[in-house]
Motif scaffolding. Structure first.
Motif, short mmCIF file in Angstrom:
data_model
loop_
_atom_site.label_atom_id
_atom_site.label_comp_id
_atom_site.label_asym_id
_atom_site.label_seq_id
_atom_site.Cartn_x
_atom_site.Cartn_y
_atom_site.Cartn_z
N ARG A 115 0.81 -1.24 0.00
CA ARG A 115 0.00 0.00 0.00
C ARG A 115 0.84 1.28 0.00
NH1 ARG A 115 -3.51 -2.96 4.02
NH2 ARG A 115 -5.14 -3.85 2.69
N PRO A 116 1.84 1.42 0.89
CA PRO A 116 2.61 2.68 0.86
C PRO A 116 3.42 2.85 -0.44
CG PRO A 116 3.35 1.25 2.67
CD PRO A 116 2.19 0.58 2.02
N ILE A 117 3.84 1.76 -1.05
CA ILE A 117 4.54 1.84 -2.33
C ILE A 117 3.57 2.32 -3.39
CG2 ILE A 117 5.83 0.54 -4.09
CD1 ILE A 117 6.52 -1.49 -1.78
N ARG A 118 2.38 1.73 -3.41
CA ARG A 118 1.31 2.14 -4.33
C ARG A 118 1.01 3.63 -4.17
NH1 ARG A 118 -4.13 0.35 -2.10
NH2 ARG A 118 -3.59 2.12 -0.79
N ASP A 119 0.86 4.07 -2.94
CA ASP A 119 0.50 5.47 -2.68
C ASP A 119 1.60 6.43 -3.13
OD1 ASP A 119 -1.85 4.40 -1.66
OD2 ASP A 119 -1.27 4.71 0.44
#
Length: 133
Positions: A115-119
């Motif tokens: 998720r944080p990579i995606r964001d």
């Protein structure tokens, strides 16, 4: 006179995570204003399932995508080449714009770690659209 659409190539090692997310965001957000490609220097057999799930959470379905091999032609026809951890595997042509986005590799990670990579990728893609589209 209309100017030609810019073309962007996203490259990571396996074309199973970062480059797939970036290509999906750019396609989703810029629509037909930008030609989008992604590839990997050593493509995986399939897109990382945690990446597919993380993108599904934001309304983008990449389940049907498949990793593709990086080719010299893909670089040649792109205006902007964005690498994400593929080192020197990308061929370099004069007149191209090269960017390197330093992002963690989601390989082997669960969806919570993706998720944080995606964001972060979405933020980078938003900035790219503002520059080129």
């Amino acid at each position: 006179m209309t100017r030609p659409r810019p073309s962007v190539l996203f490259v990571c090692v396996h074309n199973a995570g970062r480059s797939q997310m970036a290509a999906a965001f750019l396609t989703h957000l810029a629509g037909d204003r930008v030609d989008v490609r992604s590839a990997g220097s050593v493509p995986a057999d399939r897109v990382n399932p945690a990446v597919v799930e993380a993108m599904r959470e934001v309304g983008i379905d990449i389940a049907a995508e498949t990793p593709k091999i990086l080719t010299t032609d893909a670089v040649r026809v792109s205006d902007v080449v964005i690498t994400m951890g593929c080192g020197d595997a990308c061929p370099v042509f004069s007149g191209k714009r090269y960017l390197d986005w330093t992002l963690p590799d989601p390989a082997g990670q669960d969806v919570a770690a993706v998720r944080p990579i995606r964001d972060r990728i979405k933020v980078l893609v938003d900035g790219l659209i503002a520059e080129i589209a």
